[in-house]
Design a protein around this motif. Sequence first.
Motif, PDB file in Angstrom:
ATOM      1  N   ALA A  97       2.315   1.644  -3.460  1.00 20.28           N
ATOM      2  CA  ALA A  97       1.252   1.978  -4.400  1.00 20.28           C
ATOM      3  C   ALA A  97       0.864   3.454  -4.278  1.00 20.28           C
ATOM      4  O   ALA A  97       0.647   4.140  -5.280  1.00 20.28           O
ATOM      5  CB  ALA A  97       0.037   1.090  -4.158  1.00 20.28           C
ATOM      6  N   SER A 143      -3.105   1.561  -7.793  1.00 19.51           N
ATOM      7  CA  SER A 143      -3.735   0.664  -6.835  1.00 19.51           C
ATOM      8  C   SER A 143      -2.751  -0.432  -6.428  1.00 19.51           C
ATOM      9  O   SER A 143      -1.732  -0.658  -7.096  1.00 19.51           O
ATOM     10  CB  SER A 143      -4.974   0.016  -7.459  1.00 19.51           C
ATOM     11  OG  SER A 143      -4.590  -0.857  -8.515  1.00 19.51           O
ATOM     12  N   ASP A 144      -3.058  -1.134  -5.343  1.00 20.95           N
ATOM     13  CA  ASP A 144      -2.200  -2.226  -4.888  1.00 20.95           C
ATOM     14  C   ASP A 144      -2.055  -3.290  -5.973  1.00 20.95           C
ATOM     15  O   ASP A 144      -0.950  -3.792  -6.231  1.00 20.95           O
ATOM     16  CB  ASP A 144      -2.783  -2.878  -3.625  1.00 20.95           C
ATOM     17  CG  ASP A 144      -2.765  -1.938  -2.428  1.00 20.95           C
ATOM     18  OD1 ASP A 144      -2.369  -0.765  -2.603  1.00 20.95           O
ATOM     19  OD2 ASP A 144      -3.152  -2.376  -1.327  1.00 20.95           O
ATOM     20  N   ARG A 145      -3.174  -3.626  -6.601  1.00 24.60           N
ATOM     21  CA  ARG A 145      -3.151  -4.655  -7.643  1.00 24.60           C
ATOM     22  C   ARG A 145      -2.316  -4.208  -8.841  1.00 24.60           C
ATOM     23  O   ARG A 145      -1.544  -4.986  -9.404  1.00 24.60           O
ATOM     24  CB  ARG A 145      -4.570  -4.983  -8.082  1.00 24.60           C
ATOM     25  CG  ARG A 145      -4.646  -6.052  -9.166  1.00 24.60           C
ATOM     26  CD  ARG A 145      -6.083  -6.409  -9.479  1.00 24.60           C
ATOM     27  NE  ARG A 145      -6.742  -7.032  -8.329  1.00 24.60           N
ATOM     28  CZ  ARG A 145      -7.991  -7.463  -8.331  1.00 24.60           C
ATOM     29  NH1 ARG A 145      -8.740  -7.333  -9.434  1.00 24.60           N
ATOM     30  NH2 ARG A 145      -8.526  -8.003  -7.258  1.00 24.60           N
ATOM     31  N   GLN A 146      -2.471  -2.935  -9.210  1.00 22.93           N
ATOM     32  CA  GLN A 146      -1.701  -2.433 -10.350  1.00 22.93           C
ATOM     33  C   GLN A 146      -0.208  -2.408 -10.031  1.00 22.93           C
ATOM     34  O   GLN A 146       0.629  -2.708 -10.893  1.00 22.93           O
ATOM     35  CB  GLN A 146      -2.175  -1.031 -10.743  1.00 22.93           C
ATOM     36  CG  GLN A 146      -1.532  -0.511 -12.035  1.00 22.93           C
ATOM     37  CD  GLN A 146      -2.088   0.844 -12.443  1.00 22.93           C
ATOM     38  OE1 GLN A 146      -2.963   1.392 -11.784  1.00 22.93           O
ATOM     39  NE2 GLN A 146      -1.575   1.385 -13.538  1.00 22.93           N
ATOM     40  N   PRO A 167       0.815  -1.230   0.000  1.00 22.49           N
ATOM     41  CA  PRO A 167       0.000   0.000   0.000  1.00 22.49           C
ATOM     42  C   PRO A 167       0.845   1.274   0.000  1.00 22.49           C
ATOM     43  O   PRO A 167       0.509   2.246  -0.682  1.00 22.49           O
ATOM     44  CB  PRO A 167      -0.823  -0.119   1.289  1.00 22.49           C
ATOM     45  CG  PRO A 167      -0.930  -1.602   1.515  1.00 22.49           C
ATOM     46  CD  PRO A 167       0.394  -2.145   1.086  1.00 22.49           C
TER      47      PRO A 167
END
Length: 338
Positions: A247, A253-256, A244
Amino acid sequence: MGAVNRLIVIVLFEGVDLLDVTGPPEVFSLVPRETAGGAGYEVVLAAETAAPVTTAAGVRILPDATFHEVAERAIDTLLVPGSVEVDDERRVHPVTDPGTVARVKSLATRTRRVASVCVGAHILAAAGLLDGKRATTHWSTAQRLAADHPAVRVDPHPIFIREEGEVWTGAGISACLDLSLALVAEDFGEQVALRVARQLVMYLKRPGGQSQFSVPLERVSTTRRVEELRHHILNHIDRRLTVPDLAAFAHVSDRQLTRIFKTELGTTPHAYIESARVELAGNLLETTDDTLERVASACGFGTVDTLIRAFRRRHGTTPSEYRARFRPVPARGPAETA
């Protein structure tokens, strides 16, 4: 009747790495004095023609024979050195000249055993000699080897690998000595190889499963955002770094963020951070007398136990063993028990 020497043919080509060529013969030349019957090797440097070959170091080497001449003999071991080219962006590219690849492929069919030194593995792979086999090479080109030759099971960690069918691959440049000692051990026994290692004043004869200590921390990234992330991590390596947090720094985002690391650097954020911390810890262990507690804190591990576990994962050894091996002079700091 005199001792029978095993014929080792070392492949020469323009731009070949000098140590890849000269290192192994230094090992092989000591075998006769360490064997009761004086048995050993006949080392022949072979090239396309009899003309001198200019190495990457600028030193010229005169071949002993041409490829055509050695093809008529019973070759025990075909040793394939490597070479790289570096582009304007400092990216490393292994050299795989089609003519050399074709010669290696042809000579391999007449040879009992084939071995590559460092990035010479790319030549073996291009010749189809590593298909379906586990292989290693210098860490800087391991990902390239895997990408170019998906049929090869690339393992960038061991210093050398022996596969069925008498195919050997070695990592690094100086690891050519370890690979050569392993070949000697197979041919003449462990005791002979150990005596040769002592003559070379080597620290020890390392097993092939030992990890390469110089590991890559990153691939060359292609975006400014990734470069900024890398520098941010290195500048805050002693602090707690979470997905986090990274990011938020990159405004994604965390996923990105996880996807960026996977695509650009071929790893996860957590694995990258651990690699960077272990690399920094290795530098501190080599160049300072800091205690393990100070090293762990400076690198963001928090505790010595965390540092030790990370070192074992990355290097297959402990921080204290690493320091004992690579410290130029004995450390004068407090005694360590880790």
